[in-house]
Enzyme design. Structure first.
Site, PDB file in Angstrom:
ATOM      1  N   LYS A 134       0.890  -1.219  -0.191  1.00  0.00           N
ATOM      2  CA  LYS A 134       0.023  -0.109   0.079  1.00  0.00           C
ATOM      3  C   LYS A 134       0.874   1.377   0.000  1.00  0.00           C
ATOM      4  O   LYS A 134       2.521   0.931   0.242  1.00  0.00           O
ATOM      5  CB  LYS A 134      -0.994   0.190   1.090  1.00  0.00           C
ATOM      6  CG  LYS A 134      -1.910  -0.953   1.184  1.00  0.00           C
ATOM      7  CD  LYS A 134      -3.018  -1.136   2.332  1.00  0.00           C
ATOM      8  CE  LYS A 134      -3.988  -2.566   2.358  1.00  0.00           C
ATOM      9  NZ  LYS A 134      -4.780  -2.229   3.456  1.00  0.00           N
ATOM     10  N   HIS A 137       2.784   7.022   2.857  1.00  0.00           N
ATOM     11  CA  HIS A 137       1.722   7.947   2.452  1.00  0.00           C
ATOM     12  C   HIS A 137       2.086   9.088   3.431  1.00  0.00           C
ATOM     13  O   HIS A 137       2.744   9.278   4.692  1.00  0.00           O
ATOM     14  CB  HIS A 137       0.726   8.088   1.765  1.00  0.00           C
ATOM     15  CG  HIS A 137      -0.204   7.632   2.750  1.00  0.00           C
ATOM     16  ND1 HIS A 137      -0.901   8.001   4.065  1.00  0.00           N
ATOM     17  CD2 HIS A 137      -0.836   6.351   2.850  1.00  0.00           C
ATOM     18  CE1 HIS A 137      -1.778   7.380   4.731  1.00  0.00           C
ATOM     19  NE2 HIS A 137      -1.729   6.244   4.032  1.00  0.00           N
ATOM     20  N   HIS A 140       1.953   8.622   7.124  1.00  0.00           N
ATOM     21  CA  HIS A 140       3.072   7.975   7.247  1.00  0.00           C
ATOM     22  C   HIS A 140       4.438   8.746   8.247  1.00  0.00           C
ATOM     23  O   HIS A 140       5.147   7.938   8.561  1.00  0.00           O
ATOM     24  CB  HIS A 140       3.604   7.230   6.977  1.00  0.00           C
ATOM     25  CG  HIS A 140       3.007   5.642   6.140  1.00  0.00           C
ATOM     26  ND1 HIS A 140       1.968   5.284   5.526  1.00  0.00           N
ATOM     27  CD2 HIS A 140       2.513   4.761   7.236  1.00  0.00           C
ATOM     28  CE1 HIS A 140       1.288   4.177   5.395  1.00  0.00           C
ATOM     29  NE2 HIS A 140       1.277   3.894   6.507  1.00  0.00           N
TER      30      HIS A 140
HETATM   31  N1  ARG Z   1       0.250  -0.905  10.378  1.00  0.00           N
HETATM   32  C1  ARG Z   1       0.097  -0.650  11.304  1.00  0.00           C
HETATM   33  C2  ARG Z   1      -0.756   0.783  10.327  1.00  0.00           C
HETATM   34  O1  ARG Z   1      -0.521   1.375   9.192  1.00  0.00           O
HETATM   35  C3  ARG Z   1       0.642   0.479  12.025  1.00  0.00           C
HETATM   36  C4  ARG Z   1       1.316  -1.058  12.959  1.00  0.00           C
HETATM   37  C5  ARG Z   1       1.113   0.297  14.168  1.00  0.00           C
HETATM   38  N2  ARG Z   1       1.924  -1.296  15.276  1.00  0.00           N
HETATM   39  C6  ARG Z   1       1.021  -2.069  16.178  1.00  0.00           C
HETATM   40  N3  ARG Z   1       2.041  -2.690  17.114  1.00  0.00           N
HETATM   41  N4  ARG Z   1      -0.033  -2.253  16.161  1.00  0.00           N
HETATM   42  O2  ARG Z   1      -2.025   1.304  10.519  1.00  0.00           O
END
Ligand code: ARG
Length: 583
Positions: A134, A137, A140
Site C-alpha cells: 500500500k 504516504h 506515515h
Molecule cells: N501497520 C499499521 C498501520 O499502518 C500500524 C502498526 C502499528 N503498530 C502496532 N504494533 N500495531 O496502520
C-alpha cells in the site's frame, strides 16, 4: 540549567526551612515550580510564592521578601533576588553562568545535555510500520519521524533502544494481490515499476471486487472468493504463493528504504505481522484457559465493558486472528526477547482505542509488565498550499513530497549560492529537513495542515532557517581556526544581554531533553532549537565576534558560537535533522 535549577531550589528550600523548620517539601518540588519569566526585566528565574502561602501560613509577598533577603549575597549563582508581587524574581550571576555552562559544553561535546536515567534500561519502539503494497504516504510521516526521534531521545538518555518496523506484511490483501498479479501483471512490470505497480494492481483488484459505478464496473464476488482462497493457500505455506508474497514484501521494502535513507533512519528489526502468526495460538489458548474469552455473534472477544470500552476482538467467526491478537502476541514475544522496561508504540490517534483495549487485555492476562506499554498517538496531516503530485488516488506519497521539497530547495540554492559544493547532498538535507522540522514544530497530537511554502521558507521558524543558523556557527568556527583564534584558557564572564540570553538558552538543553522524553514530545526539541537559533542570531547581529576589538571578548564570543554549534548539533540529531556545514 537543570543543575542550576536544582541548586537554586536547594537554596530556596534552606531559606524556607529557616522560616518553617518542619515543612514537608523537597528541592525537586521547588525545582518543578521554578519558572522562566517571559521578560528578562523580571529576572532569569522566578519562584511563585503563592504556592507556599498555605503551608507557611504567610502572604506570598512576605515569603518572597524573606527568601530574597537570604539569597542576596548568600548564593553564588544569584546576582540578586527580589520580591515582585509575591514572585521571587532572581537574576543569575553572569560570572557563575559563564564558568559553569561553557566548560561543560566543551567537555561533554556530543553528550552535552544527555540525561543518564536510561542507563541499564531497554526501550523497544514500534514505529513507521507501513502496510506492504500500500502506498507509503504523508500519513506515515508522523509515526516515522516521531518514532525515530523518540528513539534518538531515549538513546541519548542512555537507554538501549530497539527500533522495530512492524511491517503490515500479512493479511487478506496478499490474496488479492496474488490474484491481481496473475491476472494482470507480470514479473517485468513489477521489477520496473516497483511498489507503484503493486499499488496499481491492488487498487484494480479492489475496484473489480467491489465494483465501481462511475467506471461502469459491476462487483465481482467470485474474485473476492478467489482472493480468499489464495490467502488461505499462503497461510498453508503454498510454495508459489509464499515466493510471490516474499517478493512483494521485498519490492515494497526497497522502496521504503529509500525514504528511510533520506531521513537517516535505520531499524533494528523488521519483524512484521507475518512473524507472529505462529505465536498467536498460545496467547489465544491462555485467554481461553483464564476464562477471559467469550463468544459473541460467533466471534471470540474479551469483554471490556466494565472498563468503559467496547470488546476486544480476538478471533473472527471463521477462527482467523485479528489486529489486537497479533499485537498481544508480539508484545509477549518482545518482552521475552528484549526484556524491555518500556515498549512504545507510535501511531495515528485513530488507533488509540485499539491500544487501550489490548493493553487492558494484557493486564487481565496477568502480565505484570502491562504498565510498561505506552501508546504515543499523533494527529492528522492534511495538505494545503502548493499542489503536489498525487500518483495514487488522493494520497500524497512521502517520496513525492520529499522530491518536491528537494527540487524547490535546489532552485533556491541555484539562485542564492550557485557555487555551493555538494549541492545535491545539501538540497536533500535541507529539503527533507524542512518537512521533518515543519512537521515536528507542532505538538504531536494536533492536526496539521501541511503547507510546503511555509515549510521551505528561509525566513520563518523553519528547518532551512535553523540549518542556516547552524551553518553560520560552523563558518565562524572555521574562520576562527584559520585566523588562529582559540577558546583555550580562562574566559571572561558575559556582559552583554544578548550574550547572557544565548548562554541561558544553551544551559536549558538538558532540561528540555528530559521534558521531551517525559512527554514523548519531540516538538519540545524543535521549539528549543528555534529559541537557541533566535538567541544566537540576535547575538550575531548585535555583537561582533571575530571582529571584536578586545582579544578576550573575541575569545568569549567565539566560545559562545562554538558552544551554540555543539548544542544545535546535538539537538538536530534528536529530531532527524541533518547537520550541514554549508548551505
Ligand atoms: N501497520 C499499521 C498501520 O499502518 C500500524 C502498526 C502499528 N503498530 C502496532 N504494533 N500495531 O496502520
Amino acid at each position: 540549567m537543570l543543575k542550576i535549577k536544582a541548586t537554586i531550589a536547594q537554596k530556596i528550600l534552606e531559606c524556607i526551612k529557616t522560616i518553617s523548620p518542619d515543612v514537608d517539601m523537597s528541592a525537586a518540588d521547588i525545582a518543578g515550580w521554578l519558572e522562566y519569566p517571559p521578560d528578562v526585566s523580571m529576572g532569569d528565574l522566578a519562584f511563585p510564592c503563592f504556592r507556599l502561602s498555605k503551608t507557611l501560613r504567610r502572604a506570598p509577598v512576605q515569603i518572597a521578601s524573606a527568601i530574597a533577603e537570604k539569597l542576596n549575597g548568600g548564593c553564588e549563582y544569584i546576582d540578586h533576588a527580589e520580591n515582585v508581587n509575591g514572585y521571587l524574581n532572581m537574576t543569575l550571576s553572569t560570572k557563575d553562568l559563564t564558568a559553569r555552562v561553557l566548560p561543560e559544553i566543551f567537555e561533554k561535546g556530543d553528550k552535552y545535555g544527555a540525561p543518564t536515567f536510561g542507563e541499564g534500561k531497554t526501550v523497544v519502539l514500534d514505529y513507521s510500520s507501513p502496510n506492504v503494497a500500500k502506498p507509503f504516504h504523508i500519513g506515515h510521516l508522523g509515526t516515522t519521524v516521531i518514532g525515530h526521534s523518540l528513539k534518538k531521545l531515549h538513546e541519548f538518555a542512555g537507554y538501549k533502544c530497539v527500533g522495530i518496523n512492524y511491517l503490515g506484511d500479512w493479511g487478506t490483501q496478499f490474496g488479492k494481490l496474488i490474484v491481481a498479479y496473475r491476472r494482470w501483471g507480470n514479473r517485468e512490470m513489477i521489477e520496473q515499476g516497483g511498489v507503484d505497480k503493486l499499488v496499481e494492481l491492488y487498487v484494480k483488484v479492489n475496484n473489480a471486487i467491489s465494483g465501481n459505478e462511475e467506471q461502469g464496473i459491476a462487483p465481482d464476488p467470485q474474485l473476492a472468493d478467489e482472493a480468499r482462497a489464495e490467502f488461505h493457500k499462503l497461510e498453508l505455506g503454498d510454495e508459489e504463493n509464499i515466493a510471490l508474497w516474499k517478493w512483494f514484501v521485498e519490492i515494497s521494502l526497497a522502496e521504503y528504504e529509500q525514504t528511510y535513507r533520506q531521513l537517516g533512519i535505520t531499524f533494528d528489526s523488521y519483524k512484521g505481522e507475518s512473524f507472529y502468526t505462529d505465536k498467536m495460538p498460545a496467547q489465544v489458548q491462555k485467554l481461553r484457559d483464564m476464562g477471559l474469552m467469550q463468544i459473541s455473534d460467533g466471534a471470540s472477544i474479551v469483554d471490556l465493558e466494565q472498563y468503559g470500552m467496547p470488546p476486544c476482538l480476538i478471533l473472527k467467526r471463521d477462527g482467523s486472528t485479528l489486529y489486537p491478537t497479533r499485537d498481544i502476541a508480539a508484545a509477549v514475544y518482545r518482552k521475552n526477547e528484549y526484556n524491555f522496561d518500556k515498549a512504545i508504540y507510535v501511531t495515528a490517534a485513530q488507533q488509540s482505542l485499539h491500544f487501550a483495549q489490548w493493553f487492558k487485555v494484557v493486564e487481565l492476562m496477568g502480565y505484570d509488565w502491562y504498565d510498561q506499554l505506552v501508546h504515543v498517538p499523533y494527529g492528522m496531516v492534511s495538505i494545503g498550499g502548493a499542489k503536489l503530485a498525487t500518483r495514487t488516488g488522493n494520497v500524497v506519497l512521502l517520496r513525492d513530497l520529499f522530491a518536491a521539497a528537494i527540487e524547490k530547495v535546489r532552485q533556491i540554492m541555484d539562485e542564492k549560492n550557485p557555487n555551493l559544493e555538494n549541492k545535491d547532498e545539501a538540497a536533500e538535507a535541507v529539503g527533507v529537513g524542512a518537512i521533518v522540522f515543519y512537521y515536528l514544530t507542532n505538538n504531536r497530537i494536533k492536526d496539521i495542515n501541511f503547507n510546503m511554502e511555509d515549510a521551505l521558507s528561509y525566513d520563518g521558524n523553519t528547518g532551512p532557517y535553523v540549518q542556516y543558523t547552524y551553518a553560520r556557527t560552523c563558518s565562524i568556527v572555521r574562520r576562527a581556526a584559520e585566523a588562529g583564534v582559540t577558546v583555550e584558557g580562562d574566559l571572561n564572564a558575559v556582559t552583554e544581554p544578548q550574550e547572557k540570553e544565548l548562554l541561558k538558552a544553551l544551559s536549558r538543553f538538558g532540561e528540555c531533553v528530559e521534558g521531551a522524553i517525559r512527554d514523548y514530545e519531540p516538538s519540545e526539541i524543535t521549539r528549543y532549537i528555534l529559541d537557541v537559533a533566535a538567541a544566537f542570531n540576535r547575538f550575531y547581529h548585535d555583537c561582533p565576534i571575530l571582529s571584536a576589538e578586545d582579544e578576550s571578548v573575541r575569545r568569549l564570543r567565539l566560545a559562545l558560537t562554538a558552544a551554540t554549534k555543539t548544542v544545535l548539533g546535538n539537538a538536530f540529531e534528536l529530531i532527524c535533522l541533518r547537520k550541514i556545514e554549508q548551505i
